[in-house]
Design a protein around this motif. Structure first.
Motif, mmCIF file in Angstrom:
data_model
loop_
_atom_site.group_PDB
_atom_site.id
_atom_site.type_symbol
_atom_site.label_atom_id
_atom_site.label_comp_id
_atom_site.label_asym_id
_atom_site.label_seq_id
_atom_site.Cartn_x
_atom_site.Cartn_y
_atom_site.Cartn_z
ATOM 1 N N TYR A 193 0.818 -1.211 0.000
ATOM 2 C CA TYR A 193 0.000 0.000 0.000
ATOM 3 C C TYR A 193 0.851 1.260 0.000
ATOM 4 C CZ TYR A 193 -2.837 -3.687 2.016
ATOM 5 O OH TYR A 193 -3.431 -4.888 2.263
ATOM 6 N N LYS A 194 0.353 2.277 -0.660
ATOM 7 C CA LYS A 194 0.859 3.633 -0.520
ATOM 8 C C LYS A 194 -0.159 4.370 0.342
ATOM 9 C CE LYS A 194 4.473 3.275 -3.212
ATOM 10 N NZ LYS A 194 5.858 3.433 -2.704
ATOM 11 N N THR A 195 0.300 4.916 1.440
ATOM 12 C CA THR A 195 -0.641 5.487 2.395
ATOM 13 C C THR A 195 -0.561 7.011 2.447
ATOM 14 O OG1 THR A 195 0.955 5.310 4.215
ATOM 15 C CG2 THR A 195 -0.480 3.431 3.839
ATOM 16 N N HIS A 196 -1.729 7.623 2.406
ATOM 17 C CA HIS A 196 -1.891 9.058 2.625
ATOM 18 C C HIS A 196 -3.379 9.302 2.819
ATOM 19 C CE1 HIS A 196 -1.076 13.331 2.557
ATOM 20 N NE2 HIS A 196 -2.008 13.494 1.627
ATOM 21 N N ARG A 197 -3.802 9.217 4.068
ATOM 22 C CA ARG A 197 -5.222 9.296 4.431
ATOM 23 C C ARG A 197 -5.987 8.041 4.024
ATOM 24 N NH1 ARG A 197 -6.536 15.623 2.792
ATOM 25 N NH2 ARG A 197 -5.031 16.555 4.245
ATOM 26 N N THR A 198 -5.766 7.570 2.812
ATOM 27 C CA THR A 198 -6.340 6.305 2.382
ATOM 28 C C THR A 198 -5.207 5.346 2.018
ATOM 29 O OG1 THR A 198 -6.464 6.970 0.055
ATOM 30 C CG2 THR A 198 -8.380 7.472 1.451
ATOM 31 N N GLN A 199 -5.553 4.073 1.873
ATOM 32 C CA GLN A 199 -4.574 3.072 1.469
ATOM 33 C C GLN A 199 -4.775 2.791 -0.022
ATOM 34 O OE1 GLN A 199 -2.929 2.759 4.154
ATOM 35 N NE2 GLN A 199 -4.541 3.365 5.589
ATOM 36 N N THR A 200 -3.748 3.005 -0.816
ATOM 37 C CA THR A 200 -3.833 2.758 -2.254
ATOM 38 C C THR A 200 -3.105 1.466 -2.593
ATOM 39 O OG1 THR A 200 -3.912 5.122 -2.747
ATOM 40 C CG2 THR A 200 -3.322 3.653 -4.552
ATOM 41 N N ILE A 201 -3.818 0.537 -3.192
ATOM 42 C CA ILE A 201 -3.223 -0.743 -3.567
ATOM 43 C C ILE A 201 -2.169 -0.533 -4.653
ATOM 44 C CG2 ILE A 201 -3.689 -2.947 -4.716
ATOM 45 C CD1 ILE A 201 -6.330 -3.028 -3.207
#
Length: 229
Positions: free
Chosen positions: A87-95
């Protein structure tokens, strides 16, 4: 050796994932036709992947905060199409997928289409539940968990039926070694529990077993739209 031809064959092999013999036939026959036309073997296609295709990471368009089932779905797809997922995280988790470039393309196509399929069915279930006077809380989660369970069964069935196809999609040594060298900071809790909607779960499970990316090929009708040309 034409790189574009190799990549097209690999995508066609990956997209021929349907356990339904008739659905899978179109992609398999096209891949076979290209192999014969260009005098290539499946072994050459596999070895090309190791030496010529770039290892990279790529963020998908799929993010989540509460819908943690997306993490489980993404990981299942990554494991069955030769990639890793994080995941790339910044407020939300992006697959984010990590692996060979052409495998990442397949993972992204399958993930986004699976989520579209889940969301479409969940909208109908919510409407029906509301109409019948039932709570819709947790319906999305339970249907998605069922779908993922069914899809996992489907993948295992495919591996049993087509061992050579499974070998093409396995993670190779260079991808594994490159992933081991990545330093991750912390961890994310992506566990999610069944909320009690048995009907939604079992319906999802049935749909997961029947899920086919071949449906998307038929729907879009052109190879160009899937990046195959």
């Amino acid at each position: 050796m034409d790189i574009k031809v190799i990549e097209k064959i690999k995508k066609l092999l990956a997209l021929s994932e349907s356990s339904n013999e008739n659905e899978a036939q179109l992609s398999l026959l096209k891949a076979q036709e290209l192999l014969v036309k260009h005098k290539l073997s499946l072994k050459e296609v596999k070895e090309f992947k190791v030496y010529n295709s770039e290892i990279k990471e790529k963020r998908s368009n799929v993010s989540f905060t509460k819908a943690k089932w997306k993490a489980r779905l993404g990981r299942l797809i990554a494991e069955n199409f030769g990639c890793y997922m994080y995941y790339k995280t910044h407020r939300t988790q992006t697959i984010t997928f990590f692996g060979r470039e052409e495998d990442i393309i397949i993972c992204t196509i399958v993930l986004e289409y699976a989520i579209d399929s889940i969301n479409s069915k969940v909208r109908r279930l919510r409407y029906q539940y509301s109409k019948d006077g039932y709570s819709t809380r947790g319906v999305e989660n339970d249907y998605a968990l069922g779908f993922i369970s069914g899809l996992a069964e489907k993948f295992e069935e495919q591996k049993r039926k087509n061992q050579e196809w499974g070998l093409i999609l396995v993670k190779d040594k260079e991808v594994t070694e490159a992933h081991e060298n990545i330093k991750f900071k912390g961890s994310i809790n992506t566990s999610t529990k069944f909320q009690g909607h048995d009907g939604a779960y079992y319906e999802g499970q049935d749909d997961g077993k029947q899920f086919s990316i071949s449906d998307k090929i038929a729907e879009e009708q052109t190879e160009e739209q899937l990046g195959l040309a």
